[in-house]
Write a protein that holds these residues in place. Structure first.
Motif, PDB file in Angstrom:
ATOM      1  N   ASN A  81       0.879  -1.189   0.000  1.00  0.00           N
ATOM      2  CA  ASN A  81       0.000   0.000   0.000  1.00  0.00           C
ATOM      3  C   ASN A  81       0.909   1.231   0.000  1.00  0.00           C
ATOM      4  N   ASP A 149      -3.552   8.587   2.037  1.00  0.00           N
ATOM      5  CA  ASP A 149      -3.291   7.507   3.010  1.00  0.00           C
ATOM      6  C   ASP A 149      -2.849   6.243   2.292  1.00  0.00           C
ATOM      7  N   CYS A 150      -1.498   6.063   2.313  1.00  0.00           N
ATOM      8  CA  CYS A 150      -0.909   4.818   1.788  1.00  0.00           C
ATOM      9  C   CYS A 150      -0.218   4.084   2.923  1.00  0.00           C
ATOM     10  N   LEU A 151      -0.850   4.133   4.133  1.00  0.00           N
ATOM     11  CA  LEU A 151      -0.227   3.522   5.307  1.00  0.00           C
ATOM     12  C   LEU A 151      -0.455   2.013   5.327  1.00  0.00           C
ATOM     13  N   LEU A 152      -1.735   1.620   5.296  1.00  0.00           N
ATOM     14  CA  LEU A 152      -2.072   0.191   5.313  1.00  0.00           C
ATOM     15  C   LEU A 152      -3.172  -0.078   4.298  1.00  0.00           C
ATOM     16  N   ILE A 181      -6.151   5.280  -0.008  1.00  0.00           N
ATOM     17  CA  ILE A 181      -5.773   4.389  -1.111  1.00  0.00           C
ATOM     18  C   ILE A 181      -6.065   2.944  -0.707  1.00  0.00           C
ATOM     19  N   VAL A 183      -8.005   1.186   0.987  1.00  0.00           N
ATOM     20  CA  VAL A 183      -8.920   1.131   2.145  1.00  0.00           C
ATOM     21  C   VAL A 183      -8.434   2.147   3.174  1.00  0.00           C
ATOM     22  N   THR A 185      -6.961   3.498   6.271  1.00  0.00           N
ATOM     23  CA  THR A 185      -6.172   2.823   7.310  1.00  0.00           C
ATOM     24  C   THR A 185      -6.953   2.793   8.621  1.00  0.00           C
TER      25      THR A 185
HETATM   26  K   LIG Z   1      -4.675   2.996   2.944  1.00  0.00           K
END
Ligand SMILES: [K+]
Ligand SMILES: NC(=O)C1=CN([C@@H]2O[C@H](COP(=O)(O)OP(=O)(O)OC[C@H]3O[C@@H](n4cnc5c(N)ncnc54)[C@H](O)[C@@H]3O)[C@@H](O)[C@H]2O)[C@@H](O)CC1
Length: 245
Positions: A81, A149-152, A181, A183, A185
């Motif tokens: 992600n 949000d590309c954390l999880l 992104i 889902v 996080t």
């Molecule tokens: K995400």
């Protein structure tokens, strides 16, 4: 005077922005969407890097359409992600957007396709920052107009741990437009269960298909609008879940 020919696009399919028929696909579970990715790689021979490039390129287009101005700060975690985030950054940079990547983990801890795209971003001299404390994250988010949000993504399990919870809390406190992104996080893609510190998105850009956790009333306020981005998975692989158009 040159008059452009009217291209009579097929009207019987809803066209999505990529100009090809946007098949209606059932919402998928975490296990289903992860196995579709795996089959695309293992059985069809599509490299994970190609899937990630399609995901990041498609997401960058949707971001440009929905948040066309201002500084974009992309929060990246350790998995793929996060890898999407480095691809998004490269394509937004190509659109001459001000982009900053903030990795909440040491870049050395990345692996596979995510590590490959982080290395490309750094070689391309994109603005990539590592912020492994709440204070450091805060310092990089204060001037953000858009936070991505590309954390999880679908690899998340259990309640948010450590710096991920901090990053989401800080992002939720800003006035920036928030875009998730795949889902948001903190949200479970299957049950829709949301951690108390789930990323509150105005827009969720999700890959291949919506997730079954997106169907619950209580998740709507965290998801915002939902855009599905195809990543090049062959139609044959998606056939079991295509809905009649
Ligand atoms: K995400
Ligand atoms: N080739 C592929 O499979 C593709 C995957 N894509 C992206 O990759 C994502 C899935 O990537 P991954 O499977 O690497 O998983 P994630 O990127 O969701 O990251 C999971 C990692 O974060 C950590 N983690 C898990 N739960 C946590 C928690 N509660 N708190 C803190 N840390 C936690 C774990 O170390 C795990 O390795 C998708 O959501 C999508 O965004 C897309 O690029 C499309 C192609």
């Amino acid at each position: 005077m040159f008059v452009a020919p009217i291209i009579d696009k097929p009207t019987h399919f809803p066209q999505n922005m990529f100009g090809h028929p946007a098949m209606k696909i059932k919402s998928l579970s975490r296990e289903q969407v992860r196995s579709v990715d795996q089959q695309a790689i293992e059985d069809y021979g599509i490299s994970g890097l190609v899937l990630m490039e399609n995901a990041g390129r498609g997401a960058a287009d949707v971001i440009q359409q929905n948040a066309a101005t201002g500084r974009v700060v992309i929060l990246c975690g350790k998995g793929n992600n996060g890898g999407d985030g480095y691809v998004i950054a490269r394509h937004l940079d190509l659109m001459e957007r001000q982009v900053r990547v903030v990795s909440v983990v040491e870049i050395e801890s990345l692996s596979g396709d995510a590590a490959a795209n982080a290395a490309i971003a750094q070689k391309a001299e994109l603005d990539v920052q590592v912020a492994t404390s709440a204070e450091a994250i805060e310092s990089h988010l204060h001037d953000a107009d858009v936070i991505v949000d590309c954390l999880l993504g679908t690899g998340a399990t259990g309640p948010l741990r450590g710096i991920y919870a901090d990053a989401v809390k800080i992002a939720n406190r800003t006035k920036a437009t928030r875009i998730a992104i795949d889902v948001p996080t903190g949200m479970d893609v299957d049950s829709g269960e949301a951690d108390p510190h789930t990323f509150q998105a105005e827009l969720t850009i999700t890959f291949v298909a919506k997730k079954i956790g997106f169907e619950f009333d209580e998740t709507q306020s965290l998801l915002g609008d939902i855009e599905v981005v195809p990543i090049g998975v062959p139609r044959k692989l998606l056939r079991p879940w295509v809905l009649p158009s």
